[in-house]
Design an enzyme around this catalytic site. Structure first.
Site, PDB file in Angstrom:
ATOM      1  N   LEU A  83       8.241  19.310   7.498  1.00 60.12           N
ATOM      2  CA  LEU A  83       9.447  18.868   6.774  1.00 60.12           C
ATOM      3  C   LEU A  83       9.212  18.879   5.268  1.00 60.12           C
ATOM      4  O   LEU A  83      10.114  19.200   4.488  1.00 60.12           O
ATOM      5  CB  LEU A  83       9.857  17.468   7.241  1.00 60.12           C
ATOM      6  CG  LEU A  83      10.182  17.340   8.735  1.00 60.12           C
ATOM      7  CD1 LEU A  83      10.411  15.889   9.126  1.00 60.12           C
ATOM      8  CD2 LEU A  83      11.424  18.169   9.065  1.00 60.12           C
ATOM      9  N   ARG A 103      -4.479  11.011   4.550  1.00 59.64           N
ATOM     10  CA  ARG A 103      -3.374  11.941   4.708  1.00 59.64           C
ATOM     11  C   ARG A 103      -2.383  11.877   3.548  1.00 59.64           C
ATOM     12  O   ARG A 103      -1.772  12.876   3.169  1.00 59.64           O
ATOM     13  CB  ARG A 103      -2.678  11.566   6.014  1.00 59.64           C
ATOM     14  CG  ARG A 103      -1.864  12.609   6.611  1.00 59.64           C
ATOM     15  CD  ARG A 103      -1.063  12.034   7.744  1.00 59.64           C
ATOM     16  NE  ARG A 103       0.337  12.318   7.531  1.00 59.64           N
ATOM     17  CZ  ARG A 103       0.913  13.458   7.818  1.00 59.64           C
ATOM     18  NH1 ARG A 103       0.230  14.410   8.388  1.00 59.64           N
ATOM     19  NH2 ARG A 103       2.181  13.660   7.572  1.00 59.64           N
ATOM     20  N   ARG A 124      -8.586  -0.313   4.870  1.00 60.95           N
ATOM     21  CA  ARG A 124      -7.686   0.659   4.236  1.00 60.95           C
ATOM     22  C   ARG A 124      -6.363   0.017   3.858  1.00 60.95           C
ATOM     23  O   ARG A 124      -5.687   0.496   2.949  1.00 60.95           O
ATOM     24  CB  ARG A 124      -7.381   1.817   5.207  1.00 60.95           C
ATOM     25  CG  ARG A 124      -8.583   2.630   5.565  1.00 60.95           C
ATOM     26  CD  ARG A 124      -8.189   3.745   6.461  1.00 60.95           C
ATOM     27  NE  ARG A 124      -7.208   4.591   5.788  1.00 60.95           N
ATOM     28  CZ  ARG A 124      -6.781   5.754   6.233  1.00 60.95           C
ATOM     29  NH1 ARG A 124      -7.263   6.209   7.362  1.00 60.95           N
ATOM     30  NH2 ARG A 124      -5.891   6.452   5.582  1.00 60.95           N
ATOM     31  N   ASP A 166       4.620   0.367  12.137  1.00 65.36           N
ATOM     32  CA  ASP A 166       3.393  -0.237  11.597  1.00 65.36           C
ATOM     33  C   ASP A 166       3.209  -1.697  12.028  1.00 65.36           C
ATOM     34  O   ASP A 166       2.183  -2.298  11.722  1.00 65.36           O
ATOM     35  CB  ASP A 166       3.398  -0.166  10.058  1.00 65.36           C
ATOM     36  CG  ASP A 166       3.244   1.258   9.561  1.00 65.36           C
ATOM     37  OD1 ASP A 166       2.848   2.131  10.359  1.00 65.36           O
ATOM     38  OD2 ASP A 166       3.527   1.507   8.370  1.00 65.36           O
ATOM     39  N   ARG A 184       0.982  14.537  13.407  1.00 58.30           N
ATOM     40  CA  ARG A 184       1.533  14.383  12.066  1.00 58.30           C
ATOM     41  C   ARG A 184       1.567  15.680  11.243  1.00 58.30           C
ATOM     42  O   ARG A 184       0.813  15.848  10.282  1.00 58.30           O
ATOM     43  CB  ARG A 184       0.787  13.277  11.315  1.00 58.30           C
ATOM     44  CG  ARG A 184       0.927  11.948  12.003  1.00 58.30           C
ATOM     45  CD  ARG A 184       0.127  10.886  11.344  1.00 58.30           C
ATOM     46  NE  ARG A 184       0.838  10.240  10.234  1.00 58.30           N
ATOM     47  CZ  ARG A 184       0.331   9.273   9.517  1.00 58.30           C
ATOM     48  NH1 ARG A 184      -0.876   8.838   9.762  1.00 58.30           N
ATOM     49  NH2 ARG A 184       1.019   8.722   8.542  1.00 58.30           N
ATOM     50  N   CYS A 228      -4.624  13.037  13.409  1.00 56.92           N
ATOM     51  CA  CYS A 228      -5.193  11.738  13.070  1.00 56.92           C
ATOM     52  C   CYS A 228      -5.027  10.834  14.272  1.00 56.92           C
ATOM     53  O   CYS A 228      -4.408  11.222  15.250  1.00 56.92           O
ATOM     54  CB  CYS A 228      -4.517  11.158  11.843  1.00 56.92           C
ATOM     55  SG  CYS A 228      -2.879  10.564  12.202  1.00 56.92           S
ATOM     56  N   LYS A 275       0.840  -1.210   0.000  1.00 53.97           N
ATOM     57  CA  LYS A 275       0.000   0.000   0.000  1.00 53.97           C
ATOM     58  C   LYS A 275       0.874   1.259   0.000  1.00 53.97           C
ATOM     59  O   LYS A 275       0.639   2.179  -0.787  1.00 53.97           O
ATOM     60  CB  LYS A 275      -0.896  -0.004   1.250  1.00 53.97           C
ATOM     61  CG  LYS A 275      -1.521   1.344   1.570  1.00 53.97           C
ATOM     62  CD  LYS A 275      -2.380   1.304   2.805  1.00 53.97           C
ATOM     63  CE  LYS A 275      -1.651   1.453   4.108  1.00 53.97           C
ATOM     64  NZ  LYS A 275      -1.324   2.810   4.551  1.00 53.97           N
ATOM     65  N   ASN A 276       1.879   1.273   0.868  1.00 57.94           N
ATOM     66  CA  ASN A 276       2.657   2.508   1.028  1.00 57.94           C
ATOM     67  C   ASN A 276       3.651   2.765  -0.105  1.00 57.94           C
ATOM     68  O   ASN A 276       4.306   3.808  -0.133  1.00 57.94           O
ATOM     69  CB  ASN A 276       3.337   2.534   2.400  1.00 57.94           C
ATOM     70  CG  ASN A 276       2.304   2.702   3.509  1.00 57.94           C
ATOM     71  OD1 ASN A 276       1.148   3.049   3.246  1.00 57.94           O
ATOM     72  ND2 ASN A 276       2.702   2.449   4.747  1.00 57.94           N
TER      73      ASN A 276
HETATM   74  N1  EPU Z   1       6.749  14.293  10.885  1.00 59.38           N
HETATM   75  C1  EPU Z   1       6.947  15.602  11.226  1.00 59.38           C
HETATM   76  N2  EPU Z   1       6.920  16.541  10.221  1.00 59.38           N
HETATM   77  C2  EPU Z   1       6.739  16.196   8.917  1.00 59.38           C
HETATM   78  C3  EPU Z   1       6.526  14.836   8.579  1.00 59.38           C
HETATM   79  C4  EPU Z   1       6.548  13.893   9.599  1.00 59.38           C
HETATM   80  O1  EPU Z   1       7.113  15.941  12.374  1.00 59.38           O
HETATM   81  O2  EPU Z   1       6.731  17.089   8.054  1.00 59.38           O
HETATM   82  C5  EPU Z   1       6.720  13.276  11.967  1.00 59.38           C
HETATM   83  C6  EPU Z   1       5.358  12.610  12.073  1.00 59.38           C
HETATM   84  O3  EPU Z   1       4.477  13.387  12.833  1.00 59.38           O
HETATM   85  C7  EPU Z   1       5.686  11.295  12.703  1.00 59.38           C
HETATM   86  C8  EPU Z   1       7.071  10.981  12.130  1.00 59.38           C
HETATM   87  O4  EPU Z   1       7.595  12.224  11.649  1.00 59.38           O
HETATM   88  O5  EPU Z   1       5.762  11.409  14.085  1.00 59.38           O
HETATM   89  C9  EPU Z   1       7.074   9.956  11.007  1.00 59.38           C
HETATM   90  O6  EPU Z   1       6.274  10.389   9.940  1.00 59.38           O
HETATM   91  P1  EPU Z   1       6.559  10.027   8.411  1.00 59.38           P
HETATM   92  O7  EPU Z   1       6.483  11.277   7.639  1.00 59.38           O
HETATM   93  O8  EPU Z   1       7.787   9.194   8.318  1.00 59.38           O
HETATM   94  O9  EPU Z   1       5.302   9.114   8.111  1.00 59.38           O
HETATM   95  P2  EPU Z   1       4.258   9.267   6.933  1.00 59.38           P
HETATM   96  O10 EPU Z   1       4.979   9.481   5.655  1.00 59.38           O
HETATM   97  O11 EPU Z   1       3.192  10.186   7.319  1.00 59.38           O
HETATM   98  C10 EPU Z   1       4.369   6.713   6.350  1.00 59.38           C
HETATM   99  C11 EPU Z   1       3.375   5.606   6.212  1.00 59.38           C
HETATM  100  C12 EPU Z   1       2.835   5.240   7.587  1.00 59.38           C
HETATM  101  C13 EPU Z   1       4.023   4.803   8.461  1.00 59.38           C
HETATM  102  C14 EPU Z   1       5.071   5.924   8.517  1.00 59.38           C
HETATM  103  C15 EPU Z   1       6.327   5.551   9.279  1.00 59.38           C
HETATM  104  C16 EPU Z   1       2.442   6.009   4.034  1.00 59.38           C
HETATM  105  C17 EPU Z   1       1.272   6.416   3.217  1.00 59.38           C
HETATM  106  N3  EPU Z   1       2.279   6.026   5.361  1.00 59.38           N
HETATM  107  O12 EPU Z   1       3.651   7.801   6.921  1.00 59.38           O
HETATM  108  O13 EPU Z   1       1.984   4.120   7.393  1.00 59.38           O
HETATM  109  O14 EPU Z   1       3.578   4.526   9.757  1.00 59.38           O
HETATM  110  O15 EPU Z   1       5.458   6.284   7.171  1.00 59.38           O
HETATM  111  O16 EPU Z   1       6.908   4.424   8.749  1.00 59.38           O
HETATM  112  O17 EPU Z   1       3.475   5.668   3.494  1.00 59.38           O
HETATM  113  C18 EPU Z   1       0.243   2.637   7.944  1.00 59.38           C
HETATM  114  O18 EPU Z   1       0.440   2.063   6.851  1.00 59.38           O
HETATM  115  O19 EPU Z   1      -0.491   2.153   8.842  1.00 59.38           O
HETATM  116  C19 EPU Z   1       0.885   3.919   8.198  1.00 59.38           C
HETATM  117  C20 EPU Z   1       0.468   4.761   9.133  1.00 59.38           C
END
Ligand code: EPU
Length: 416
Positions: free
Chosen positions: A124, A91, A395, A303, A120, A115, A19-20
């Site tokens: 960045l 998101r 999802r 995850d 989140r 969320c 999915k990701n």
């Molecule tokens: N963060 C910030 N600022 C930013 C972006 C992220 O502070 O601009 C923080 C977030 O709040 C969080 C941490 O950094 O505490 C990690 O966030 P990241 O950006 O790495 O995660 P994401 O891209 O939002 C993806 C996966 C998530 C998975 C995370 C970590 C997708 C669509 N989602 O989310 O997947 O948990 O990476 O590996 O790729 C899931 O599949 O259940 C899921 C939540």
């Protein structure tokens, strides 16, 4: 979903595409005009939402559920705004920012709110776009970014965010000059996206390491791509086998992506055998207690934290699970406690005192992985477990009920 205490799971389960990986890759297909074909697309709610988003932006999308294939036809992007109803549903819609900036020079997107698993923010992502020369305006509930032409730059991420790395990569492929992302996320899904972009003609090197270099190109071409297998779906079935004392072969996996999970299952006393494209997990009793700390890849994946916690509820001692990636990813703890688990939360850690067995109860899936954890707990809990709000599970897990049933689980869906 209703789950009855099941006998050890046995058999073979095939893992779907990640999915990701699919979500950013589907969005990235908008970077080229023409017809892109993506295979091993998991047919999930989140994938339908991203397809709706791509259609909204002007592409034609055919999602062939039977063949797990998506065909995207693009002829210029017509709209540069991502509406609230899509961002609210998912998101990952923010991943359209990089693509729209690269192709239209402007984007307006509704701000993703909080969320279930944390606040989140997207700071960045925005800092990265600014470094590439975009001007950012934060309005009431939306963010706008615009630029004449993106210019490559050095970008250091304070945290190796998966989404920020992907968004910046997608923006930088069409920028003038070279972009270097330092402290980049190293997840396999980042490598899959980089491979896809390179197949389109991008010049990306270093994906899968902390430093990614992107040499901007003038334009990209459509291509055919096969999505990598979902390591979190695979990990969930590994735990399903382990927790039930089962013997399951999990097919269509890349075993090295599963190493952080394999290592913890071995520590817990399970038998794990790796083959070229599959992995066999045999559950053993007693389950040894194990300490886990979630970390960005190649650390233990956040995850998989809830699912492992379900298993540790019936370990023969005390385990400590520390969540360092998200600030609020213990929503499943309260529900597991309803099933009799002995868990105490102390700051970012959960202390789990293993008990003999869990008891079935009505519980609520608060998010995708919390839902998966409750299903796993239901497999070993005495009596019946009813998991509500299973739309969260839909999802991220393709045909979960069917796949578990094929392994001998007693699980079914009932209309609410
Ligand atoms: N963060 C910030 N600022 C930013 C972006 C992220 O502070 O601009 C923080 C977030 O709040 C969080 C941490 O950094 O505490 C990690 O966030 P990241 O950006 O790495 O995660 P994401 O891209 O939002 C993806 C996966 C998530 C998975 C995370 C970590 C997708 C669509 N989602 O989310 O997947 O948990 O990476 O590996 O790729 C899931 O599949 O259940 C899921 C939540």
């Amino acid at each position: 979903m209703v789950i009855e205490k099941s006998t050890p799971l046995k058999g073979v389960v095939r893992i779907s595409g990640a999915k990701n990986s699919a979500l950013p890759i589907l969005v990235a297909s908008l970077l080229a005009d023409g017809e892109t074909v993506i295979e091993e697309v998991p047919i999930l709610k989140d994938v339908s939402v991203i397809c709706e988003l791509i259609r909204h932006l002007g592409a034609e999308v055919i999602l062939d559920g039977e063949r797990e294939k998506a065909i995207i036809r693009t002829d210029g992007i017509k709209v540069f705004e991502t509406p609230h109803h899509l961002v609210k549903q998912m998101r990952a819609s923010i991943l359209s920012m990089g693509v729209l900036l690269a192709r239209c020079g402007k984007v307006r997107i509704s701000m993703p709110g909080g969320c279930a698993i944390g606040i989140r923010p997207i700071d960045l992502h925005l800092k990265g776009f600014q470094k590439l020369g975009a001007e950012i305006n934060l309005g009431c509930g939306f963010v706008e970014a615009s630029c004449r032409k993106l210019r490559g730059n050095n970008i250091y991420l304070d945290f190796p965010s998966v989404g920020a790395t992907e968004n910046i990569m997608m923006a930088a492929v069409l920028a003038d000059g070279e972009t270097v992302i330092e402290n980049a996320a190293e997840e396999p899904e980042i490598v899959d996206l980089a491979n896809f972009l390179n197949e389109m003609g991008a010049k990306i090197s270093g994906a899968g390491t902390k430093i990614i270099k992107i040499e901007g190109v003038k334009n990209l071409n459509p291509c055919n791509h096969i999505i990598i297998p979902d390591r979190i779906e695979a990990g969930t079935y590994m735990v399903a086998s382990a927790i039930t004392g089962g013997d399951v072969i999990i097919e269509n996996v890349i075993p090295c992506h599963l190493r952080p999970i394999t290592a913890k299952l071995l520590e817990a006393g399970m038998m794990v055998e790796e083959y070229e494209n599959s992995i066999r997990v045999q559950g053993k009793k007693p389950i040894n207690p194990v300490d886990i700390k979630t970390m960005p890849y190649p650390g233990f994946p956040t995850d998989m934290q809830p699912q492992m916690m379900s298993m540790l509820c019936i370990a023969s001692g005390t385990s400590i699970v520390t969540e360092t990636v998200f600030e609020n990813r213990f929503m499943h703890v309260g529900e597991l406690k309803r099933m009799g688990a002995r868990i105490k939360i102390e700051g970012r850690s959960a202390v789990i005192d293993g008990i003999e067995s869990l008891s079935g109860a009505p519980v609520k899936a608060t998010d995708l992985r919390a839902g998966a954890a409750l299903v796993l707990a239901g497999l070993i809990a005495d009596g019946y477990t009813e998991v509500y709000d299973v739309h969260h599970i839909d999802r991220g897990y393709v045909k979960m009920v069917e796949k578990l049933k094929n392994l001998g689980a007693k699980i079914w869906r009932e209309e609410a």
